[in-house]
Design an enzyme around this catalytic site. Structure first.
Site, PDB file in Angstrom:
ATOM      1  N   SER A 197      38.187  41.188  42.163  1.00 53.00           N
ATOM      2  CA  SER A 197      38.668  42.535  42.493  1.00 53.00           C
ATOM      3  C   SER A 197      38.879  42.759  43.980  1.00 53.00           C
ATOM      4  CB  SER A 197      37.686  43.585  41.945  1.00 53.00           C
ATOM      5  OG  SER A 197      37.600  43.485  40.542  1.00 53.00           O
ATOM      6  N   THR A 198      38.020  42.246  44.833  1.00 59.41           N
ATOM      7  CA  THR A 198      38.093  42.537  46.266  1.00 59.41           C
ATOM      8  C   THR A 198      38.049  41.248  47.058  1.00 59.41           C
ATOM      9  OG1 THR A 198      35.692  42.770  46.474  1.00 59.41           O
ATOM     10  CG2 THR A 198      36.945  44.758  45.908  1.00 59.41           C
TER      11      THR A 198
END
Length: 694
Positions: free
Chosen positions: A21-22
């Site tokens: 996600s990041t």
């Protein structure tokens, strides 16, 4: 091998979808990344013809608010029918929202593609597998919302105590005990202090930026790369200066949640825009006096108000700050009819005239202007009121009012001290009664102890009130009566000094005046100015307007007569200007243009202007009046007396010595000068509104 994996599936390709996600997870959570890449080996061991790894979405969220080119590539390959199985570490890697998840499952069912994770293989065409995949997608979406809710609640709770750490702007740092403090680097701290000091001096963020640029002063900037923060020195940038002036952390306040996210629907998908500013009352956390700041909170609010006034292109109904220029009332004039702020327009003919004009609802074409007034007389009238506001009587009244407030405060402190003396006696009496009672009588001792505590609480309350009032009185600035009275006497001298800048005068007026409401009285031909002073008082001032429309209509010459007189001596464009100035109209009542002049000239048989055939040089009536030092009206009168032409031409012939032939002799011009008022200079505007002396 799983029985759901058929030779048809193995004959097609397998796709391994990798996502985190990041970027923090990409650089820090390497074990999850390694497990996802290991699925390619598992697919090859199973026997698929080819294995494709799609890792284009590393660092991209699967919530549906970001574009995922890798997921779109996966969907395209599934639609082509060449994919036999989609490998993922878990359902949350494929999607965190129901739209993308169910869309992919529907396509896999149509193409006969399996979805495989470490728990097993699922065929979307089977009812039980479809139900299980739907539950996994729903749980993945719910898990994301649950984790976000928990994280936001924990973060808000920690920020409410002022303990949440985040990246601080240059000039501030976190201490070992988790408190915000001023950076011990004197170079950084003094540079930040310099920005606030210059803003208080110049009153404009852009002027501070230009001054820093001209002085070649470097500004500290914090660069962040994931978890690494580095302080570097760069040339001043406008946004860096504005960020320093707008940041409440420099005022000793702990502020969190000053910006928000805004979600929009673009191309059928939710798109989040970060960094949207929120009003101060909507900030998540604001703790004043949390740490030592570069300025006080009061100074921060004053700076914030001044910055809002500097934004001239926003909020038409708000007061604007001074921006230089010759107009003294820039940003203060408000239209008394529509309530909008009036704009300043500078004339280009003489270089010293300006006008306050309300454009009305200029956003709609055809609405028209509202009201307007010449600025020279208005500036003079307001300047006189400013002088009266700081005159001897006004200063003495302000000193008297201040002394009266101080006397009232001292009287209040004296009254509280008398109450404190009585309360202390009652507390002492209550303590004696408590000491004399028999401790064995608990029902009596408890009551006396409660009365003693109440008396001590009243003593503490009175002591705190006296302490607060004394501190407020000590913090009050000392009034120097002599200097204030000297200011009233020196203001006209300083105001009229050639070295005094207009911006300084404007800032002085902005301190004393809140705004000025302007309206026009057509009955008396006056401008009505309602001055709203900062202290709450109001003053009405009437300024006479310049009378217009006094040119007699019978003196306006005919267009044919004027063209026969001026035709051939000047180009068509100059002739059109002259005809319009002489109030000549065409046959249908329209103004003259170069095309209309040419058509009329051709019908009258007047030759075209030829510069090579001009025998007598000409000069405009305005230039002739300026050359002789008289007004245009007097020049017209001289032309009418000394010329047989009744058209009052705007162009005059000049002889070899440079004298205007139509103006007559020099004694005639001198007679006009001799008829001037004795105090003629007082009627002239010299670009600086001069205040009368005391």
């Amino acid at each position: 091998m799983n029985t759901k994996i058929t030779p048809d599936h193995l004959g097609r390709a397998a796709v391994v979808y990798v996502r985190q996600s990041t970027m923090t997870q990409v650089t820090g959570n390497l074990e999850s990344q390694r497990r996802q890449y290991d699925l390619a080996g598992a697919a090859a061991t199973t026997g698929f013809a080819s294995v494709t790894v799609i890792d284009d979405d590393l660092g991209r969220s699967g919530s549906g608010s970001m574009e995922r080119p890798g997921f779109e590539r996966l969907v395209a390959q599934v639609c082509s029918g060449d994919v036999g199985a989609v490998y993922c570490i878990e359902a949350s890697r494929l999607a965190r929202n129901g739209r993308d998840w169910h869309h992919l499952i529907d396509l896999c069912a149509l193409a006969g593609t399996l979805v495989i994770d470490p728990d097993g293989a699922y065929d979307p065409r089977l009812v039980n597998d479809r139900l299980l995949l739907g539950l996994k997608g729903t749980m993945s979406e719910y898990e994301l919302s649950l984790m976000r809710q928990r994280g936001i609640a924990a973060r808000g709770s920690k920020a409410g105590r002022g303990e949440l750490r985040f990246m601080l702007p240059p000039g501030l740092c976190w201490s070992e005990v988790g408190k915000i403090e001023i950076d011990p680097d004197e170079h950084v701290a003094e540079t930040i202090r310099l920005v606030f000091a210059k803003f208080r001096e110049l009153g404009s963020g852009r002027q501070v930026f230009l001054w820093l640029r001209s002085a070649d002063i470097k500004m500290p900037v914090v660069l962040r790369n994931v978890d690494v923060c580095k302080l570097v020195w760069k040339a001043p940038a406008y946004h860096s200066v504005m960020q320093i002036l707008h940041n409440p952390l420099y005022a000793g306040a702990y502020a969190f949640g000053r910006r928000a996210q805004r979600t929009r629907i673009i191309d059928g998908r939710a798109r989040k825009a970060t960094g949207v500013r929120k009003p101060r009352d909507e900030w998540s956390v604001l703790l004043r006096d949390n740490h030592q700041g570069y300025i006080s909170w009061r100074e921060y609010e004053e700076n914030h108000k001044l910055l809002a006034e500097n934004a001239h292109m926003k909020k038409n109904c708000d007061r604007k700050s001074a921006r230089g220029g010759r107009a003294l009332l820039t940003g203060l004039m408000r239209c008394g009819r529509c309530g909008r702020m009036m704009r300043v327009f500078y004339g280009s003919a003489k270089g010293n005239a300006h006008r306050y004009q309300c454009r009305g609802d200029d956003a709609h074409v055809g609405v028209g202007l509202c009201i307007g007034i010449g600025g020279v007389r208005v500036d003079r009238a307001v300047a006189v009121q400013i002088l009266e506001a700081v005159s001897y009587r006004a200063v003495e009244a302000a000193i008297f009012a201040s002394d009266q407030v101080e006397r009232s405060r001292r009287d209040g402190i004296a009254a509280l001290e008398r109450d404190l003396e009585g309360s202390r006696y009652e507390a002492l009496l209550a303590s004696r009664r408590y000491e004399l009672v028999d401790p064995a009588k608990r029902h009596v001792a408890r009551e006396l102890e409660a009365r003693w505590n109440d008396a001590l609480e009243r003593v503490g309350v009175l002591e705190r009130k006296i302490k607060d009032l004394s501190a407020l009185s000590a913090a009050r600035p000392v009034i120097d009566r002599g200097r204030l009275l000297q200011l009233a006497q020196d203001l006209p001298t300083v105001w009229n000094a050639p070295s005094t800048e207009t911006r300084t005068k404007q800032r002085l007026i902005h301190i004393l005046v809140q705004e000025i409401i302007c309206d026009l009285d057509d009955a008396t031909n006056e401008a009505v100015l309602l001055i709203h002073w900062t202290g709450g008082r109001h003053t009405e001032v009437r300024v006479a307007r310049v009378k217009t429309g006094r040119y007699p209509a019978e003196l306006a010459p005919s267009a044919v007569e004027a063209l026969r007189k001026l035709g051939g001596h000047w180009p068509d464009r100059e002739l059109a200007v002259s005809l319009n100035r002489m109030l000549c109209k065409t046959g249908n009542g329209e103004s003259w243009t170069a095309v209309r002049v040419r058509d009329m000239r051709e019908r009258l048989g007047i030759p075209e202007y030829d510069a090579t055939k001009v025998e007598i040089p000409m000069i405009s009536l305005m230039k002739a009046a300026e050359k002789l030092g008289i007004c245009v009206g007097s020049a017209k009168s001289l032309v009418q007396r000394n010329s047989s032409c009744n058209a009052n031409p705007s162009w005059l012939a000049v002889d070899g010595s440079g004298r205007c032939v139509n103006l007559g002799s020099r004694p005639g011009v001198q007679g006009v000068v001799d008829r001037r008022p004795k105090f003629y200079e007082d009627y002239q505007y010299d670009k600086v509104a001069r205040l009368p002396g005391i």
